[in-house]
Design a protein around this motif. Structure first.
Motif, PDB file in Angstrom:
ATOM      1  N   ILE A   5       0.724  -1.153   0.104  1.00  0.00           N
ATOM      2  CA  ILE A   5       0.035   0.135   0.155  1.00  0.00           C
ATOM      3  C   ILE A   5       0.763   1.428   0.170  1.00  0.00           C
ATOM      4  O   ILE A   5       1.726   1.612   0.797  1.00  0.00           O
ATOM      5  CB  ILE A   5      -1.035   0.107   1.217  1.00  0.00           C
ATOM      6  CG1 ILE A   5      -1.858  -1.109   1.238  1.00  0.00           C
ATOM      7  CG2 ILE A   5      -1.673   1.241   1.308  1.00  0.00           C
ATOM      8  CD1 ILE A   5      -2.875  -1.393   2.323  1.00  0.00           C
ATOM      9  N   ILE A   6       0.491   2.176  -1.003  1.00  0.00           N
ATOM     10  CA  ILE A   6       1.336   3.324  -0.854  1.00  0.00           C
ATOM     11  C   ILE A   6       0.353   4.455  -0.579  1.00  0.00           C
ATOM     12  O   ILE A   6      -0.643   4.785  -1.301  1.00  0.00           O
ATOM     13  CB  ILE A   6       1.918   3.687  -2.426  1.00  0.00           C
ATOM     14  CG1 ILE A   6       2.795   2.479  -2.778  1.00  0.00           C
ATOM     15  CG2 ILE A   6       2.607   4.915  -2.312  1.00  0.00           C
ATOM     16  CD1 ILE A   6       3.399   2.402  -4.053  1.00  0.00           C
ATOM     17  N   TYR A   7       0.697   5.158   0.442  1.00  0.00           N
ATOM     18  CA  TYR A   7      -0.146   6.360   0.646  1.00  0.00           C
ATOM     19  C   TYR A   7       0.437   7.747  -0.105  1.00  0.00           C
ATOM     20  O   TYR A   7       1.374   8.007   0.205  1.00  0.00           O
ATOM     21  CB  TYR A   7      -0.055   6.484   2.287  1.00  0.00           C
ATOM     22  CG  TYR A   7      -0.980   5.657   3.314  1.00  0.00           C
ATOM     23  CD1 TYR A   7      -2.059   5.763   3.659  1.00  0.00           C
ATOM     24  CD2 TYR A   7      -0.307   4.371   3.348  1.00  0.00           C
ATOM     25  CE1 TYR A   7      -2.839   5.014   4.278  1.00  0.00           C
ATOM     26  CE2 TYR A   7      -1.054   3.305   3.908  1.00  0.00           C
ATOM     27  CZ  TYR A   7      -2.095   3.695   4.457  1.00  0.00           C
ATOM     28  OH  TYR A   7      -3.044   2.774   5.146  1.00  0.00           O
ATOM     29  N   VAL A   8      -0.426   8.174  -0.879  1.00  0.00           N
ATOM     30  CA  VAL A   8      -0.278   9.231  -1.568  1.00  0.00           C
ATOM     31  C   VAL A   8      -0.619  10.656  -0.694  1.00  0.00           C
ATOM     32  O   VAL A   8      -1.831  10.739  -0.535  1.00  0.00           O
ATOM     33  CB  VAL A   8      -0.905   9.326  -2.960  1.00  0.00           C
ATOM     34  CG1 VAL A   8      -0.378  10.474  -3.814  1.00  0.00           C
ATOM     35  CG2 VAL A   8      -0.268   8.073  -3.645  1.00  0.00           C
ATOM     36  N   VAL A   9       0.091  11.598  -0.234  1.00  0.00           N
ATOM     37  CA  VAL A   9      -0.273  12.486   0.667  1.00  0.00           C
ATOM     38  C   VAL A   9      -0.058  13.956  -0.070  1.00  0.00           C
ATOM     39  O   VAL A   9       1.168  14.091  -0.785  1.00  0.00           O
ATOM     40  CB  VAL A   9       0.669  12.429   1.728  1.00  0.00           C
ATOM     41  CG1 VAL A   9       0.116  13.530   2.842  1.00  0.00           C
ATOM     42  CG2 VAL A   9       0.223  11.201   2.412  1.00  0.00           C
ATOM     43  N   SER A  10      -0.991  14.807   0.057  1.00  0.00           N
ATOM     44  CA  SER A  10      -0.674  16.079  -0.621  1.00  0.00           C
ATOM     45  C   SER A  10      -1.406  17.382   0.199  1.00  0.00           C
ATOM     46  O   SER A  10      -2.381  17.026   1.094  1.00  0.00           O
ATOM     47  CB  SER A  10      -1.248  16.100  -2.104  1.00  0.00           C
ATOM     48  OG  SER A  10      -1.273  17.501  -2.554  1.00  0.00           O
ATOM     49  N   ASP A  11      -1.012  18.435   0.000  1.00  0.00           N
ATOM     50  CA  ASP A  11      -1.455  19.414   0.986  1.00  0.00           C
ATOM     51  C   ASP A  11      -2.444  20.425  -0.038  1.00  0.00           C
ATOM     52  O   ASP A  11      -3.333  21.479   0.294  1.00  0.00           O
ATOM     53  CB  ASP A  11      -0.367  20.420   1.244  1.00  0.00           C
ATOM     54  CG  ASP A  11       0.336  20.943   0.258  1.00  0.00           C
ATOM     55  OD1 ASP A  11       0.206  20.544  -1.065  1.00  0.00           O
ATOM     56  OD2 ASP A  11       1.673  21.491   0.787  1.00  0.00           O
ATOM     57  N   SER A  12      -2.881  19.638  -1.458  1.00  0.00           N
ATOM     58  CA  SER A  12      -3.683  20.212  -2.114  1.00  0.00           C
ATOM     59  C   SER A  12      -4.608  18.937  -2.685  1.00  0.00           C
ATOM     60  O   SER A  12      -4.927  18.038  -1.767  1.00  0.00           O
ATOM     61  CB  SER A  12      -2.918  20.998  -3.617  1.00  0.00           C
ATOM     62  OG  SER A  12      -4.194  21.448  -4.217  1.00  0.00           O
ATOM     63  N   VAL A  13      -4.999  19.078  -4.065  1.00  0.00           N
ATOM     64  CA  VAL A  13      -6.006  17.923  -4.501  1.00  0.00           C
ATOM     65  C   VAL A  13      -5.420  16.685  -4.604  1.00  0.00           C
ATOM     66  O   VAL A  13      -6.061  15.556  -4.505  1.00  0.00           O
ATOM     67  CB  VAL A  13      -6.738  18.379  -5.687  1.00  0.00           C
ATOM     68  CG1 VAL A  13      -7.810  19.623  -5.471  1.00  0.00           C
ATOM     69  CG2 VAL A  13      -5.867  18.732  -6.597  1.00  0.00           C
ATOM     70  N   GLY A  14      -3.998  16.603  -4.808  1.00  0.00           N
ATOM     71  CA  GLY A  14      -3.222  15.424  -4.722  1.00  0.00           C
ATOM     72  C   GLY A  14      -2.941  14.994  -6.111  1.00  0.00           C
ATOM     73  O   GLY A  14      -2.557  13.784  -6.385  1.00  0.00           O
TER      74      GLY A  14
END
Length: 269
Positions: A5-14
């Motif tokens: 599992i890869i968690y894709v993290v962003s401070d915007s919409v991603g």
């Protein structure tokens, strides 16, 4: 074996983080990997939540966080928890800063804002083409700006120039033998701009136009009396609409466009 599992993290919409991660995963034919996206991560508390989930799943984290403090927090906390993490945007931002000597804005979501501005411009350009030269009167009521004037008063180039400023422009040619579309009288007068020109200047422009087309420059189109008749009709229409009038006789398209934009902003030409 459990599914990676890869968690894709962003401070915007991603979108950026997800796109880059998917591009990388595609090189492994997907390999049965699962991507879980966490957009709008705005503070350290949110980061802690993602780290907790990634720790439970024994997953890794790919992130785009533009604020240095959050990037540092994510990196240090992930290392402490033994979670593999990849900073997708920080290194290149640091390199660009070192290369250019400029300081980043550190504002999340700027790529999306730039994209939105681009698509607004494209939409405005398409609008100007669709509703050029009075082709479809319905565009008059949809427009941000309506330009009116006799033939060869730069309505089309002006429409295109303003479209590049993300303004939707329709233009309407005025001819004495044809009644203006009813929609023209339904538009708020401050949205309409009459383009005025001297008879002599218009006569020269039209004669040159006829010559460029291989036609006789003595045609009625360039006849000074005919031109005066058209301009009198123009004055009658703009008076009825009570809209601002700009004399374009010796003005470049850019200058006229600036006057229109100033009027919109300040309420005066």
């Amino acid at each position: 074996m459990s599914i990676p599992i890869i968690y894709v993290v962003s401070d915007s919409v991603g979108e950026t983080a997800e796109l880059v991660t998917k591009a990388a995963v595609s090189q492994f034919n997907g390999a049965g990997m699962v991507l879980k996206t966490f957009p709008y991560v705005e503070d350290n508390e949110h980061i802690d939540e993602v780290l907790s989930l990634a720790s439970l799943d024994k997953g890794m984290i790919a992130y785009t966080l533009v604020k240095p403090s959050m990037r540092t927090y994510m990196k240090e906390r992930a290392e402490k928890e033994g979670i593999l993490s990849v900073d997708l945007i920080g290194p290149i931002m640091d390199q660009i800063q070192a290369f250019s000597g400029k300081t980043p804005l550190y504002e999340p979501g700027l790529v999306r804002k730039l994209d939105e501005e681009y698509f607004k411009k494209v939409e405005a350009i398409e609008f100007a083409v669709k509703y050029d030269d009075g082709r479809d009167p319905r565009g008059i009521l949809k427009a941000d700006i309506v330009l009116i004037g006799v033939s060869r008063t730069s309505k089309t180039p002006l429409s295109q120039y303003l479209a590049h400023k993300r303004l939707k422009v329709a233009n309407v040619p005025l001819v004495p033998e044809v009644d203006p579309p009813e929609e023209l009288y339904k538009v708020p007068s401050e949205k309409c701009f009459g383009l005025k020109i001297s008879p002599e200047k218009l006569n020269n422009i039209r004669r040159e136009r006829l010559i460029s087309l291989g036609l006789n420059d003595q045609a009625s189109y360039a006849n000074i009396e005919r031109i005066k008749e058209e301009l009198a009709f123009f004055e009658k229409v703009v008076k009825k609409i009570n809209c601002p009038v700009i004399d374009v006789t010796n003005k470049a398209v850019e200058e006229t466009a600036n006057m229109i934009q100033n009027y919109i902003r300040k309420g005066k030409p």
